[in-house]
Design a protein around this motif. Structure first.
Motif, mmCIF file in Angstrom:
data_model
loop_
_atom_site.group_PDB
_atom_site.id
_atom_site.type_symbol
_atom_site.label_atom_id
_atom_site.label_comp_id
_atom_site.label_asym_id
_atom_site.label_seq_id
_atom_site.Cartn_x
_atom_site.Cartn_y
_atom_site.Cartn_z
ATOM 1 N N GLY A 21 0.837 -1.188 0.000
ATOM 2 C CA GLY A 21 0.000 0.000 0.000
ATOM 3 C C GLY A 21 0.875 1.242 0.000
ATOM 4 N N CYS A 22 0.274 2.373 0.326
ATOM 5 C CA CYS A 22 1.027 3.639 0.326
ATOM 6 C C CYS A 22 0.255 4.684 1.104
ATOM 7 C CB CYS A 22 1.247 4.112 -1.115
ATOM 8 S SG CYS A 22 2.249 5.606 -1.212
ATOM 9 N N ALA A 23 1.006 5.514 1.839
ATOM 10 C CA ALA A 23 0.370 6.538 2.675
ATOM 11 C C ALA A 23 0.095 7.831 1.921
ATOM 12 C CB ALA A 23 1.269 6.836 3.879
ATOM 13 N N MET A 24 0.598 7.958 0.696
ATOM 14 C CA MET A 24 0.559 9.261 0.024
ATOM 15 C C MET A 24 -0.811 9.588 -0.573
ATOM 16 S SD MET A 24 3.594 10.267 0.669
ATOM 17 C CE MET A 24 4.291 9.190 1.920
ATOM 18 N N LYS A 25 -1.598 8.561 -0.849
ATOM 19 C CA LYS A 25 -2.985 8.752 -1.286
ATOM 20 C C LYS A 25 -3.152 9.635 -2.528
ATOM 21 C CE LYS A 25 -5.350 7.960 3.155
ATOM 22 N NZ LYS A 25 -4.814 6.660 3.246
ATOM 23 N N CYS A 26 -2.263 9.485 -3.480
ATOM 24 C CA CYS A 26 -2.409 10.238 -4.735
ATOM 25 C C CYS A 26 -3.756 9.877 -5.377
ATOM 26 C CB CYS A 26 -1.261 9.923 -5.681
ATOM 27 S SG CYS A 26 0.348 10.325 -4.969
ATOM 28 N N SER A 27 -4.455 10.893 -5.857
ATOM 29 C CA SER A 27 -5.843 10.673 -6.255
ATOM 30 C C SER A 27 -5.987 9.887 -7.553
ATOM 31 C CB SER A 27 -6.560 12.017 -6.397
ATOM 32 O OG SER A 27 -5.893 12.819 -7.343
ATOM 33 N N PHE A 28 -4.895 9.777 -8.310
ATOM 34 C CA PHE A 28 -4.944 9.050 -9.576
ATOM 35 C C PHE A 28 -4.488 7.606 -9.425
ATOM 36 C CE2 PHE A 28 -0.943 11.207 -8.946
ATOM 37 C CZ PHE A 28 -0.042 10.164 -9.063
ATOM 38 N N CYS A 29 -4.165 7.187 -8.210
ATOM 39 C CA CYS A 29 -3.398 5.953 -8.032
ATOM 40 C C CYS A 29 -4.213 4.865 -7.346
ATOM 41 C CB CYS A 29 -2.158 6.263 -7.196
ATOM 42 S SG CYS A 29 -1.226 4.793 -6.747
ATOM 43 N N PHE A 30 -4.233 3.715 -7.970
ATOM 44 C CA PHE A 30 -4.970 2.576 -7.430
ATOM 45 C C PHE A 30 -4.363 2.122 -6.099
ATOM 46 C CE2 PHE A 30 -7.000 -1.666 -8.960
ATOM 47 C CZ PHE A 30 -8.083 -1.427 -8.138
ATOM 48 N N THR A 31 -3.029 2.103 -6.038
ATOM 49 C CA THR A 31 -2.365 1.690 -4.796
ATOM 50 C C THR A 31 -2.754 2.608 -3.641
ATOM 51 O OG1 THR A 31 -0.485 0.884 -6.063
ATOM 52 C CG2 THR A 31 -0.121 1.239 -3.722
ATOM 53 N N GLY A 32 -2.823 3.921 -3.952
ATOM 54 C CA GLY A 32 -3.119 4.901 -2.912
ATOM 55 C C GLY A 32 -4.480 4.693 -2.269
ATOM 56 N N THR A 33 -5.383 4.026 -2.968
ATOM 57 C CA THR A 33 -6.727 3.838 -2.414
ATOM 58 C C THR A 33 -6.736 2.902 -1.211
ATOM 59 O OG1 THR A 33 -7.223 1.969 -3.879
ATOM 60 C CG2 THR A 33 -7.798 4.161 -4.696
ATOM 61 N N GLN A 74 4.525 -0.525 -5.688
ATOM 62 C CA GLN A 74 3.738 -0.014 -4.564
ATOM 63 C C GLN A 74 4.615 0.772 -3.592
ATOM 64 O OE1 GLN A 74 1.099 -2.372 -2.299
ATOM 65 N NE2 GLN A 74 0.099 -3.269 -4.078
ATOM 66 N N GLY A 75 4.080 1.902 -3.146
ATOM 67 C CA GLY A 75 4.731 2.643 -2.076
ATOM 68 C C GLY A 75 5.524 3.844 -2.543
ATOM 69 N N GLU A 76 5.752 4.753 -1.588
ATOM 70 C CA GLU A 76 6.631 5.904 -1.810
ATOM 71 C C GLU A 76 8.012 5.491 -1.289
ATOM 72 O OE1 GLU A 76 7.026 9.189 -2.974
ATOM 73 O OE2 GLU A 76 8.992 8.802 -2.096
ATOM 74 N N PRO A 77 8.984 5.255 -2.183
ATOM 75 C CA PRO A 77 10.272 4.706 -1.743
ATOM 76 C C PRO A 77 10.949 5.525 -0.652
ATOM 77 C CG PRO A 77 10.126 4.685 -4.130
ATOM 78 C CD PRO A 77 8.922 5.427 -3.641
ATOM 79 N N THR A 108 9.808 9.299 -6.859
ATOM 80 C CA THR A 108 9.176 9.851 -5.655
ATOM 81 C C THR A 108 8.037 10.793 -6.033
ATOM 82 O OG1 THR A 108 9.529 11.147 -3.637
ATOM 83 C CG2 THR A 108 10.868 11.746 -5.534
ATOM 84 N N ALA A 109 7.064 10.854 -5.142
ATOM 85 C CA ALA A 109 5.976 11.817 -5.319
ATOM 86 C C ALA A 109 6.389 13.202 -4.825
ATOM 87 C CB ALA A 109 4.741 11.338 -4.551
ATOM 88 N N GLY A 110 7.598 13.287 -4.255
ATOM 89 C CA GLY A 110 8.077 14.564 -3.729
ATOM 90 C C GLY A 110 8.120 14.551 -2.213
#
Ligand code: SF4
Length: 256
Positions: A21-33, A74-77, A108-110
């Motif tokens: 999963g991932c904590a960043m919750k990018c709105s376009f991203c299936f993993t983020g959901t 998956q994930g923000e490295p 990275t998402a930043g």
């Protein structure tokens, strides 16, 4: 495994994950959901490589090689920095897998706390930033951590990373219909990146079940590309190998 190996002729790129999963919750991203379930340990990151090598040996025995590693699963490295750093040290070490530093790319998402550590601790591997918009407001909508770590601060930090000759920062731009694909978006992106050692990867959005966004028309993608090129930026349109199996960037979900 075959879903995470991206072929080009007889060479393969392995797409690595760093978290479940991932904590960043990018709105376009299936993993983020699905939110962050947990960080992966270093051995779990290395394990993905070992599985890939074994899979290639078994199913592609004739000269097929694993050439590149990209942290785009998956994930923000950078949110799992210590495990990522230790895994990279093993990938790079001559007593580990001895992969060339230029063959590894971290996306990275930043996540600014990780970028601040980059110069001291990440030894020359390639960096890709999910840019997706030159405008803070639009980026806030796509990448919620932009509200905490604004693009201006992220770019300032990235600009300080020393690059080798012919090394570039990769800026990924997810093109979304009627959101960030306009001529104005393209010009603003060109202005933002024109003085940088930048390569732009355009990624047409891959819709997933329940997503609010759509893929742009091909003609609009080409217009966007040509505007960026008018700023003398190298631009690639990323192929969508894997979108049929929901394994393109931002589409991995352990619920599948
Ligand atoms: S795009 Fe990357 S950083 Fe954003 S939610 Fe998905 S996996 Fe996380």
């Amino acid at each position: 495994m075959s879903k995470l190996l991206i072929p080009f002729q007889n060479k393969y790129t392995l797409c690595l994950s760093t978290q479940v999963g991932c904590a960043m919750k990018c709105s376009f991203c299936f993993t983020g959901t699905q939110g962050l379930k947990r960080h992966l340990a270093t051995e779990e990151i290395i394990g993905q490589y070992i599985l890939a090598v074994r899979w290639l040996q078994e199913f592609r025995p004739n000269g097929h090689q694993l050439k590149n590693l990209v942290y785009m699963g998956q994930g923000e490295p950078l949110h799992n920095f210590d495990a990522l750093k230790a895994a990279n040290e093993i990938f790079l070490d001559q007593h580990g897998t001895s992969i060339g530093v230029q063959k590894i790319t971290i996306s990275t998402a930043g996540y600014l706390p990780g970028l601040i550590r980059w110069n001291e601790e990440m030894s020359g591997v390639n960096l890709a930033l999910s840019l997706h918009s030159p405008f803070e407001e639009k980026r806030n909508k796509l990448i919620p951590i932009n509200q905490r770590y604004p693009l201006a601060d992220v770019l300032k930090c990235i600009d300080e990373i020393p690059l080798k000759r012919k090394q570039y920062i990769i800026y990924e731009y997810l093109l979304i219909k009627n959101f960030n694909e306009s001529i104005e978006d393209a010009h603003a992106t060109g202005e933002l990146l024109r003085e940088k050692m930048a390569i732009v990867n355009l990624i047409p959005f891959n819709p997933f079940p329940g997503s609010e966004f759509e893929r742009p028309e091909q003609s609009q993608i080409e217009i966007f590309k040509s505007i960026l090129e008018s700023y003398k930026l190298p631009v690639l349109i990323r192929g969508t190998k894997g979108d049929d199996i929901l394994a393109a960037c931002g589409q991995l979900n352990t619920k599948l």
